[in-house]
Design an enzyme around this catalytic site. Structure first.
Site, PDB file in Angstrom:
ATOM      1  N   ARG A 119      31.989  21.962  -7.688  1.00 29.22           N
ATOM      2  CA  ARG A 119      32.705  21.860  -8.776  1.00 29.22           C
ATOM      3  C   ARG A 119      33.307  23.103  -8.861  1.00 29.22           C
ATOM      4  NH1 ARG A 119      27.316  21.820  -8.953  1.00 29.22           N
ATOM      5  NH2 ARG A 119      26.277  20.676 -10.987  1.00 29.22           N
TER       6      ARG A 119
ATOM      7  N   THR B  91      29.515  32.318  -1.046  1.00 26.81           N
ATOM      8  CA  THR B  91      28.367  33.845  -0.425  1.00 26.81           C
ATOM      9  C   THR B  91      27.631  32.970   0.252  1.00 26.81           C
ATOM     10  OG1 THR B  91      27.128  33.213  -2.337  1.00 26.81           O
ATOM     11  CG2 THR B  91      29.207  35.081  -3.442  1.00 26.81           C
TER      12      THR B  91
ATOM     13  N   HIS C 144      21.682  32.462 -12.713  1.00 25.12           N
ATOM     14  CA  HIS C 144      22.643  31.177 -11.864  1.00 25.12           C
ATOM     15  C   HIS C 144      21.863  29.536 -12.359  1.00 25.12           C
ATOM     16  CE1 HIS C 144      24.828  34.046  -9.296  1.00 25.12           C
ATOM     17  NE2 HIS C 144      26.161  33.480  -9.486  1.00 25.12           N
ATOM     18  N   HIS C 145      23.200  28.471 -12.441  1.00 25.63           N
ATOM     19  CA  HIS C 145      22.812  27.402 -12.015  1.00 25.63           C
ATOM     20  C   HIS C 145      22.035  26.907 -11.238  1.00 25.63           C
ATOM     21  CE1 HIS C 145      25.746  26.599  -9.259  1.00 25.63           C
ATOM     22  NE2 HIS C 145      26.407  27.546  -9.513  1.00 25.63           N
TER      23      HIS C 145
ATOM     24  N   LYS D 214      22.853  26.537  -7.141  1.00 23.67           N
ATOM     25  CA  LYS D 214      23.277  27.569  -6.120  1.00 23.67           C
ATOM     26  C   LYS D 214      22.007  27.920  -4.426  1.00 23.67           C
ATOM     27  CE  LYS D 214      24.164  32.163  -5.896  1.00 23.67           C
ATOM     28  NZ  LYS D 214      25.890  32.119  -5.454  1.00 23.67           N
TER      29      LYS D 214
ATOM     30  N   GLY E 137      26.094  36.389  -3.480  1.00 26.81           N
ATOM     31  CA  GLY E 137      26.478  37.767  -3.519  1.00 26.81           C
ATOM     32  C   GLY E 137      26.915  38.730  -4.041  1.00 26.81           C
TER      33      GLY E 137
END
Length: 282
Positions: free
Chosen positions: A18, A117, A171-172, A175, A181
């Site tokens: 992405r 991260t 987050h999505h 991840k 991070g």
């Protein structure tokens, strides 16, 4: 023609991810950058033009799964022979390989710009020592959003006045690492004050392990949410008697990161050491 006048040669690792796709599109649109390599682990795509794979016209850059081979060949084509020279690697891959990718880039004299991260403090310190010895500018950037930098700076100021704070990142669900991070970096910025947060008022216990989040030595607690439909979001909530104060940043689209990515690409070759965090670049 001086080095300053030549387009910056850039390799993108994680080219079909992405973030990798957004980075390639941004580099393609930037007149001062030149995509010279595209690395992707999917060997089924080996040798195909990366532009055609991401919906652009052919870019004349074929996908490869051999990162080290790409670093080697491009570093020979474009020497790192002084300030503002050499190839740049932009890495948005996976926490399990980012340390090796960064170290390999430095070894070949390629300037790493790391958006992946998951690096530990020990790994960052080791990479910093290696970059210093090699005099190769390196940027480890947990978050390329200018808005996130502003949130972190505001949180650092607020932390001087509040003794209770908790951080939540959302987050999505693709991840891989948790906490993010960016969230760790935010906590580290707050901890630069040298204070202890969240003094216990009760003998706290969890009936469901982990429900109070991850506990850092400073007393800060970090919480992670993973859901489809999310991109990247962070809250820092402070509390005091009779009030709460919340700072929040929402990334709606990954294009928000591209100005920070391009800025770092343009500045990393002027460095001779490792910098950690976009605030060190701005």
């Amino acid at each position: 023609m001086s080095n300053d006048a030549k387009p910056i040669p850039v390799i993108v690792a994680g080219a079909l991810g992405r973030m990798g796709i957004e980075v390639i599109k941004a580099i393609n649109a930037a007149r001062d950058c030149d995509l010279v390599g595209a690395v992707e682990v999917d060997q089924a795509k080996e040798g195909t033009d990366v532009g055609l794979e991401i919906g652009l016209d052919a870019l004349g850059v074929c996908l490869t799964s051999d990162l080290e081979g790409c670093l080697c060949s491009k570093s020979q084509e474009v020497k790192n022979d002084g300030p503002n020279s050499g190839v740049v690697l932009v890495d948005f891959t996976h926490p399990s390989v980012v340390y090796e990718h960064t170290r390999a880039a430095i070894a070949y004299g390629v300037h790493p710009v790391i958006g992946t991260t998951g690096l530990t403090t020990e790994q960052i310190n080791d990479l910093s020592d290696f970059a210093n010895k090699a005099s190769v500018g390196t940027a480890v950037i947990p978050n390329f959003s200018v808005g996130m930098v502003l949130l972190q700076q505001a949180a650092a100021v607020a932390a001087s006045f509040y003794d209770y704070a908790e951080l939540t990142e959302l987050h999505h669900n693709f991840k891989a690492d948790a906490p993010s991070g960016t969230c760790i970096k935010t906590a580290e910025i707050l901890e630069e004050l040298g204070k202890t947060f969240n003094q216990n008022k009760v003998d706290e216990h969890e009936s469901l392990k982990g429900c109070r989040g991850g506990l850092r030595e400073s007393g800060l607690r970090l919480h992670s949410v993973r859901l489809p439909g999310l991109v990247a979001h962070q809250e820092v909530m402070f509390g005091s008697s009779g009030e709460s104060y919340t700072l929040r940043h929402d990334t709606i689209d990954r294009s928000a990161y591209m100005p920070g990515v391009l800025l770092t690409i343009r500045k990393v070759r002027k460095l001779q050491t490792l910098v950690y965090g976009l605030e060190r670049i701005l």
